[in-house]
Design an enzyme around this catalytic site. Structure first.
Site, PDB file in Angstrom:
ATOM      1  CD  GLN A   1      -3.038 -11.362  -4.402  1.00 19.00           C
ATOM      2  OE1 GLN A   1      -2.548 -12.480  -4.287  1.00 19.00           O
ATOM      3  NE2 GLN A   1      -3.661 -10.759  -3.400  1.00 19.00           N
TER       4      GLN A   1
ATOM      5  CG  ASN B   1      -7.241  -7.913  -5.431  1.00 22.58           C
ATOM      6  OD1 ASN B   1      -7.249  -7.193  -6.432  1.00 22.58           O
ATOM      7  ND2 ASN B   1      -8.036  -7.689  -4.406  1.00 22.58           N
TER       8      ASN B   1
ATOM      9  CB  CYS C   1      -8.769  -3.816   1.924  1.00 21.63           C
ATOM     10  SG  CYS C   1      -7.026  -4.157   1.642  1.00 21.63           S
TER      11      CYS C   1
ATOM     12  CB  THR D   1      14.533   2.877  11.703  1.00 23.32           C
ATOM     13  OG1 THR D   1      14.955   4.089  12.311  1.00 23.32           O
ATOM     14  CG2 THR D   1      15.455   1.741  12.150  1.00 23.32           C
TER      15      THR D   1
ATOM     16  CG  HIS E   1       1.171  -9.874   3.744  1.00 26.17           C
ATOM     17  ND1 HIS E   1      -0.123 -10.298   3.868  1.00 26.17           N
ATOM     18  CD2 HIS E   1       1.114  -8.663   3.135  1.00 26.17           C
ATOM     19  CE1 HIS E   1      -0.947  -9.384   3.363  1.00 26.17           C
ATOM     20  NE2 HIS E   1      -0.227  -8.393   2.915  1.00 26.17           N
TER      21      HIS E   1
ATOM     22  CB  THR F   1      -0.963   0.002   1.208  1.00 24.50           C
ATOM     23  OG1 THR F   1      -1.876  -1.098   1.069  1.00 24.50           O
ATOM     24  CG2 THR F   1      -1.755   1.291   1.279  1.00 24.50           C
TER      25      THR F   1
END
Length: 380
Positions: A181, A153, A325, A240, A201, A74
């Site tokens: 995907q 997706n 989502c 970071t 993920h 995203t």
């Protein structure tokens, strides 16, 4: 907890055991900040980050220096779209995308549209495919970006990326693709692509880490940073670095390169078994074309209320009605609406997505449970 059968691998995937093992030392033993250039703690972390950058680049056919780490796809999508819009600020700008893109793309596009960009939203046919001739005719003198996903997706439909890239190159337009995907599921390449978002993920890596590929050594400009403070990641994304997650992303990229083809063949057989069994039920329909990812099927169940269908099926089989989502929304999927499905069938459609841990027994058990639910809801 007694979890249901998991058939929602497009929402997220479990971390591969090898990935977890690779990540663990970077939470404790090797805890250094990769930006600490003055001592060994930082050097060790920096070396790990650069190794992961190389591993991820190899997965998509890129150079390591073209890999920019983000907090996820995203953020990568926002950086690509909004960063390009900011780059051309003050100029007349036109963007081409599609009605069936992920909400991260559509909402980012909407944001720049509200700030003055012109946008063409390409339609799809009833199989979810786009018309390349319409794409070509939509290009204007001030078109800055073509923004089209690699694979959908919700339906798994694969777009003709090579042809789109060639069209963009010929017209000197930035081509950005959401390959979330597709990466790690099918062989992909960055050839002709200027910007690409991927996420760990979705391919058995950790959550909270993504990548924006930014093409190097090309006349077309690069997006402007959206997060400032420290100039990390060549100034494109300050903050970071999440070293454990980056190491995990690198490890899973390496794993997927070696296993995705054989795994794809295995899962395709299970997907076809599931699909054929479910489509043997009366009044069921496949959403999408056959040119799709091998682990996805999206099926509409006529004669039932969608909310009841999803709630009851999910008691024993974890699935979704669209992207993660928007999976709790009672509204029909925007993807299926764009494909011309009526609202009732759109709400009564389920996306089944299989993965590495899916077994034939799970598929057969899922079929039996879905059949039971559908028959009960139909009052039979």
């Amino acid at each position: 907890m007694n979890y249901p059968i998991y058939l929602d691998y497009n929402a997220t995937t479990p971390c591969a055991p090898e990935v977890i093992e690779a990540m663990i030392p970077w939470f404790g033993e090797h805890f250094g900040n990769a930006a600490s250039k003055s001592h060994a703690y930082g050097w060790v972390s920096e070396n790990a980050v650069e190794e992961a950058r190389e591993q991820i680049a190899n997965l998509i056919g890129a150079q390591a220096k073209e890999i920019i780490f983000t907090s996820g796809a995203t953020e990568a999508i926002n950086l690509a779209i909004k960063g390009t819009f900011d780059l051309y600020k003050g100029e007349k700008q036109h963007y081409i995308t599609c009605q069936t893109e992920h909400k991260a793309v559509l909402d980012s596009i909407k944001a720049i549209e509200e700030n003055g960009a012109e946008v063409t939203y390409l339609p799809v046919d009833n199989k979810g495919d786009i018309d390349l001739n319409l794409l070509k005719s939509s290009i204007l003198p001030h078109t800055k970006m073509i923004c089209l996903m690699w694979a959908n997706n919700e339906t798994g439909v694969i777009y003709p990326i090579a042809e789109i890239a060639e069209l963009a190159e010929k017209n000197d337009i930035i081509f950005f693709t959401d390959a979330v995907q597709a990466a790690g599921k099918i062989p992909i390449s960055v050839k002709g692509i200027h910007l690409m978002a991927i996420s760990a993920h979705k391919l058995y890596g950790p959550k909270g880490i993504g990548v924006l590929y930014i093409r190097h050594n090309h006349s077309l400009p690069k997006p402007l940073a959206q997060i400032h403070g420290g100039g990390h990641e060549k100034g494109f994304r300050s903050g970071t670095l999440n070293v454990p997650a980056i190491v995990g992303f690198g490890k899973v990229a390496e794993l997927r390169r070696s296993e995705m083809v054989t795994e794809s063949d295995r899962v395709e057989k299970l997907r076809d078994l599931l699909e054929n069994k479910l489509l043997s039920f009366p009044d069921t329909f496949l959403n999408g074309s056959q040119n799709r990812l091998t682990h996805i099927t999206n099926i509409a169940f006529g004669g039932v209320e969608g909310v009841d269908l999803l709630r009851n099926v999910c008691q024993k089989v974890a699935v979704s009605s669209g992207s993660a989502c928007t999976s709790i929304s009672p509204k029909p999927s925007h993807v299926l609406q764009a494909m011309g499905l009526d609202s009732d069938l759109g709400r009564a459609s389920i996306r089944f997505s299989l993965g590495k841990n899916t077994t034939e027994q799970e598929v057969m058990d899922a079929v039996d449970w879905v059949e039971k639910v559908v028959l009960e809801l139909r009052g039979k």
